[in-house]
Design an enzyme around this catalytic site. Sequence first.
Site, PDB file in Angstrom:
ATOM      1  N   TRP A 125      -1.262  -8.610  17.965  1.00 39.48           N
ATOM      2  CA  TRP A 125      -0.589  -8.159  16.748  1.00 39.48           C
ATOM      3  C   TRP A 125       0.275  -6.990  17.189  1.00 39.48           C
ATOM      4  O   TRP A 125      -0.233  -5.959  17.630  1.00 39.48           O
ATOM      5  CB  TRP A 125      -1.634  -7.726  15.725  1.00 39.48           C
ATOM      6  CG  TRP A 125      -1.067  -7.362  14.383  1.00 39.48           C
ATOM      7  CD1 TRP A 125      -0.602  -8.206  13.431  1.00 39.48           C
ATOM      8  CD2 TRP A 125      -0.944  -6.041  13.845  1.00 39.48           C
ATOM      9  NE1 TRP A 125      -0.188  -7.493  12.331  1.00 39.48           N
ATOM     10  CE2 TRP A 125      -0.391  -6.162  12.555  1.00 39.48           C
ATOM     11  CE3 TRP A 125      -1.248  -4.770  14.325  1.00 39.48           C
ATOM     12  CZ2 TRP A 125      -0.139  -5.068  11.739  1.00 39.48           C
ATOM     13  CZ3 TRP A 125      -0.998  -3.676  13.510  1.00 39.48           C
ATOM     14  CH2 TRP A 125      -0.448  -3.833  12.243  1.00 39.48           C
ATOM     15  N   LYS A 181      -3.614  -7.311  -4.312  1.00 36.92           N
ATOM     16  CA  LYS A 181      -3.869  -8.709  -3.966  1.00 36.92           C
ATOM     17  C   LYS A 181      -2.600  -9.520  -4.140  1.00 36.92           C
ATOM     18  O   LYS A 181      -2.234 -10.323  -3.306  1.00 36.92           O
ATOM     19  CB  LYS A 181      -4.975  -9.241  -4.883  1.00 36.92           C
ATOM     20  CG  LYS A 181      -6.101  -9.979  -4.345  1.00 36.92           C
ATOM     21  CD  LYS A 181      -7.044  -9.394  -3.342  1.00 36.92           C
ATOM     22  CE  LYS A 181      -6.620  -8.334  -2.392  1.00 36.92           C
ATOM     23  NZ  LYS A 181      -7.672  -7.643  -1.703  1.00 36.92           N
ATOM     24  N   GLU A 212      -6.143  -2.842  -7.397  1.00 41.45           N
ATOM     25  CA  GLU A 212      -6.603  -3.941  -6.538  1.00 41.45           C
ATOM     26  C   GLU A 212      -5.899  -5.260  -6.904  1.00 41.45           C
ATOM     27  O   GLU A 212      -5.517  -6.033  -6.030  1.00 41.45           O
ATOM     28  CB  GLU A 212      -8.131  -4.060  -6.640  1.00 41.45           C
ATOM     29  CG  GLU A 212      -8.764  -5.184  -5.848  1.00 41.45           C
ATOM     30  CD  GLU A 212      -8.497  -5.142  -4.345  1.00 41.45           C
ATOM     31  OE1 GLU A 212      -8.001  -4.134  -3.837  1.00 41.45           O
ATOM     32  OE2 GLU A 212      -8.755  -6.165  -3.697  1.00 41.45           O
ATOM     33  N   ASN A 257      -7.054  -4.682  23.449  1.00 41.69           N
ATOM     34  CA  ASN A 257      -6.928  -4.300  22.032  1.00 41.69           C
ATOM     35  C   ASN A 257      -6.891  -2.787  21.977  1.00 41.69           C
ATOM     36  O   ASN A 257      -7.625  -2.129  22.723  1.00 41.69           O
ATOM     37  CB  ASN A 257      -8.140  -4.768  21.227  1.00 41.69           C
ATOM     38  CG  ASN A 257      -8.110  -6.259  20.958  1.00 41.69           C
ATOM     39  OD1 ASN A 257      -7.180  -6.942  21.357  1.00 41.69           O
ATOM     40  ND2 ASN A 257      -9.126  -6.747  20.289  1.00 41.69           N
ATOM     41  N   LYS A 303      -6.572  -8.581   9.762  1.00 45.12           N
ATOM     42  CA  LYS A 303      -7.845  -8.524   9.043  1.00 45.12           C
ATOM     43  C   LYS A 303      -8.561  -7.209   9.269  1.00 45.12           C
ATOM     44  O   LYS A 303      -9.113  -6.633   8.346  1.00 45.12           O
ATOM     45  CB  LYS A 303      -8.741  -9.690   9.480  1.00 45.12           C
ATOM     46  CG  LYS A 303     -10.077  -9.752   8.744  1.00 45.12           C
ATOM     47  CD  LYS A 303      -9.883 -10.008   7.256  1.00 45.12           C
ATOM     48  CE  LYS A 303     -11.155  -9.941   6.470  1.00 45.12           C
ATOM     49  NZ  LYS A 303     -10.890  -9.769   5.016  1.00 45.12           N
ATOM     50  N   HIS A 353       5.280   7.824 -18.102  1.00 42.18           N
ATOM     51  CA  HIS A 353       5.778   9.016 -17.410  1.00 42.18           C
ATOM     52  C   HIS A 353       6.745   8.640 -16.295  1.00 42.18           C
ATOM     53  O   HIS A 353       6.957   9.431 -15.375  1.00 42.18           O
ATOM     54  CB  HIS A 353       4.599   9.835 -16.867  1.00 42.18           C
ATOM     55  CG  HIS A 353       3.727  10.384 -17.941  1.00 42.18           C
ATOM     56  ND1 HIS A 353       4.116  11.419 -18.758  1.00 42.18           N
ATOM     57  CD2 HIS A 353       2.507   9.998 -18.385  1.00 42.18           C
ATOM     58  CE1 HIS A 353       3.167  11.673 -19.638  1.00 42.18           C
ATOM     59  NE2 HIS A 353       2.173  10.812 -19.441  1.00 42.18           N
ATOM     60  N   GLU A 376       0.138  -8.631  -1.421  1.00 44.99           N
ATOM     61  CA  GLU A 376      -0.109  -9.019  -0.027  1.00 44.99           C
ATOM     62  C   GLU A 376      -0.056 -10.524   0.198  1.00 44.99           C
ATOM     63  O   GLU A 376       0.366 -10.964   1.266  1.00 44.99           O
ATOM     64  CB  GLU A 376      -1.389  -8.398   0.543  1.00 44.99           C
ATOM     65  CG  GLU A 376      -2.681  -8.808  -0.102  1.00 44.99           C
ATOM     66  CD  GLU A 376      -3.890  -8.048   0.485  1.00 44.99           C
ATOM     67  OE1 GLU A 376      -4.862  -7.852  -0.246  1.00 44.99           O
ATOM     68  OE2 GLU A 376      -3.857  -7.686   1.660  1.00 44.99           O
ATOM     69  N   ARG A 400      -7.979 -12.604  12.059  1.00 47.62           N
ATOM     70  CA  ARG A 400      -7.742 -11.174  12.209  1.00 47.62           C
ATOM     71  C   ARG A 400      -6.264 -10.827  12.040  1.00 47.62           C
ATOM     72  O   ARG A 400      -5.926  -9.657  11.845  1.00 47.62           O
ATOM     73  CB  ARG A 400      -8.208 -10.712  13.589  1.00 47.62           C
ATOM     74  CG  ARG A 400      -9.706 -10.785  13.763  1.00 47.62           C
ATOM     75  CD  ARG A 400     -10.085 -10.635  15.215  1.00 47.62           C
ATOM     76  NE  ARG A 400      -9.828  -9.303  15.732  1.00 47.62           N
ATOM     77  CZ  ARG A 400     -10.742  -8.349  15.807  1.00 47.62           C
ATOM     78  NH1 ARG A 400     -11.960  -8.575  15.388  1.00 47.62           N
ATOM     79  NH2 ARG A 400     -10.448  -7.168  16.297  1.00 47.62           N
ATOM     80  N   CYS A 440      -5.391  -7.570  16.931  1.00 46.99           N
ATOM     81  CA  CYS A 440      -5.542  -8.340  18.172  1.00 46.99           C
ATOM     82  C   CYS A 440      -6.959  -8.870  18.368  1.00 46.99           C
ATOM     83  O   CYS A 440      -7.917  -8.275  17.882  1.00 46.99           O
ATOM     84  CB  CYS A 440      -5.205  -7.456  19.362  1.00 46.99           C
ATOM     85  SG  CYS A 440      -3.644  -6.624  19.218  1.00 46.99           S
TER      86      CYS A 440
HETATM   87  C1  F6R Z   1      -6.605  -5.953   1.481  1.00 42.19           C
HETATM   88  C2  F6R Z   1      -7.433  -5.616   2.619  1.00 42.19           C
HETATM   89  C3  F6R Z   1      -7.259  -4.304   3.275  1.00 42.19           C
HETATM   90  C4  F6R Z   1      -8.609  -3.762   3.755  1.00 42.19           C
HETATM   91  C5  F6R Z   1      -8.412  -2.487   4.570  1.00 42.19           C
HETATM   92  C6  F6R Z   1      -9.729  -1.884   4.982  1.00 42.19           C
HETATM   93  O1  F6R Z   1      -6.920  -7.192   0.965  1.00 42.19           O
HETATM   94  O2  F6R Z   1      -8.232  -6.405   3.052  1.00 42.19           O
HETATM   95  O3  F6R Z   1      -6.632  -3.389   2.434  1.00 42.19           O
HETATM   96  O4  F6R Z   1      -9.411  -3.519   2.650  1.00 42.19           O
HETATM   97  O5  F6R Z   1      -7.660  -2.767   5.712  1.00 42.19           O
HETATM   98  O6  F6R Z   1     -10.498  -2.784   5.692  1.00 42.19           O
HETATM   99  P1  F6R Z   1     -12.046  -2.603   5.854  1.00 42.19           P
HETATM  100  O7  F6R Z   1     -12.692  -2.757   4.532  1.00 42.19           O
HETATM  101  O8  F6R Z   1     -12.441  -3.684   6.809  1.00 42.19           O
HETATM  102  O9  F6R Z   1     -12.260  -1.228   6.413  1.00 42.19           O
END
Ligand code: F6R
Length: 611
Positions: A79, A490, A486, A105, A606, A509, A493, A27, A2
């Site tokens: 959100w 990526k 990672e 929020n 975000k 396994h 998502e 966000r 939010c």
């Molecule tokens: C994936 C992503 C999330 C953040 C996670 C932690 O691309 O962005 O997995 O890495 O929500 O966020 P921060 O780093 O802001 O604590």
Amino acid sequence: MCGIIGYVGSKAAVPILLGGLKRLEYRGYDSAGLALPQTDTMLAIKAVGKVSKLIEATRQHPNTALAESSTSGIAHTRWATHGAPTESNAHPHFDKSQRLALVHNGIIENYRSLRQKLIALGHEFKSDTDTEVLARLIGEYYQGDLRLAVASALRQVEGAYGIAVMSANQPGEIIVARKGSPLVLGIGEHGCLVASDTAALVAHTQQVIYLDDGDLAKITATSIDITDLNQTPIDRSIKQLEPDAGAIEKGGYEHFMLKEIFDQPEAITNTLRGRLDLAQGKSILAGMGTSTRDLAEIRRIVMVGCGTSLHAAMVGEFAFEDLADLHAEVQQAAEFRYRNPLIDAQDLVIAISQSGETADTLAAVREAKEKGALVLGLVNVVGSTIARETGRGVYLHAGPEISVASTKGFTTQVTALLLMALKLARGRRMSQERGEALAKSLAQLPDLIRSVLAQNDAIAQVAQHLVGQEHIFYLGRGPFHPVALEGALKLKEISYLHAEGYHAAELKHGPIALLTPGTPVVVLAPESPVRDKVWSNAEECRARGAKIIAVVTEGTEAPGATAVLTIPACEPLIATIPATIALQLLAYHVARLQQCPIDQPRNLAKSVTVE
Ligand code: F6R
């Protein structure tokens, strides 16, 4: 997650509020709304979906003239947590009289019991939200002094909040309060603002005040008055925003994500700036604020983070062990405070967070501080809660990351962890010669990255092998295992394809059962002591008909691979960064081919400021 923006001043509020919401879009949210004080009520406009829908709804509103004349108001992007993303659940929410509006929020944890009490007092709820409970509760206490009413209501509340409240009776003031959910005040030339992050403020002012947990403030066009819930005055200093806090335009790229991928040579240059002593083979990290004695006493490093930041921590684990001979471990921030972490004063806890606002990581920071550990933050957003609560650490200086999927956040985190490892290593056993070599390789990172970015078009072609696939696997080991995790994160998502990252040796396994002819397997096989073993795992997949997409060091072979991405020769810990960037581009192009909304994937936010 939010977003909040509020304004009180001498200009028309609506464009400021809507512009602020646009800046908060990154966000992640699923509905939006605003409230403006009118003579004896609060005018509300809400819309489900994007802020553009709210802009349209404001334009179409029968009361447009009134809306345009307002010089104060509050607005929100929601959100969904309690209740579906509908207009009735969208903020602002109102008290019984409809004269008092609230945007919020966070989560009110005891909202059920409060709601029951309010129902007993004759309230009829119009939404499923915890926020409406708080709005109505404030209304119950309101007798002409909004700040007093807010303070009284907040004393009843358990949970987290960042709120902005207005009453139609006092159109020239906004009451704001924070506990566990960030709020920042802006001091503009033509009025004052409040927002959940500085992105919404930069167009209007560079002068800001960060609120802390427990703060309650009254803002008017010309004043800011901060107290605690008991009316005790609090002095908070005015800070100057970083000049690049406003650098959030796409710069000619189709998506913020692509821009941020291409930002990485510069972002990493900024992470490294002034922090490498090439002649001595050392790193200089003044922000760590640690004495040589502090460092010598560290017995163990514990890194906490979530999602992408957790993957960066996993690379860091190898760095601290390999370079600094220090026992290092990674703990999921969400689990940390619930598992009786065995932490003491000889532990260094590093909280890794791009946003600096992730609720679980913040809770882990508080837990570790309570246990007496030395706690450092590895954070991108200056002035964020984790940065302030840790008080020391290393800023990433990556610049604003707008795309929900983190890219330069990860690579600058890994870079900063390598700098930290170098610092600790040189204070221990690492020779100057080895330190010099490592410092030199770190300084070369921006060029190494450029050579991967130069393959963008070729990677776009490779992406076609992944489009529409049912399962996609990413394999790696050593420091490339977190890179595989990672890369898969990526892809899933932003493209919504099912991808899993595995330790290369683990595949046989169990997960190998999922391989069918044509299943893409992305194999991270740059030069490393275990490269041949990883390649044997690739062969096992190929023998079952899988298509191998190999990531290898330039000039090395990938026999039988369907496609090959190359990264320049460098030592494995450093190579994790160009290898990750190759996978970021791969994910980006797959998502683009799948026509996905890359910068704001569904269901994602975000910064995750709820547990
Ligand atoms: C994936 C992503 C999330 C953040 C996670 C932690 O691309 O962005 O997995 O890495 O929500 O966020 P921060 O780093 O802001 O604590």
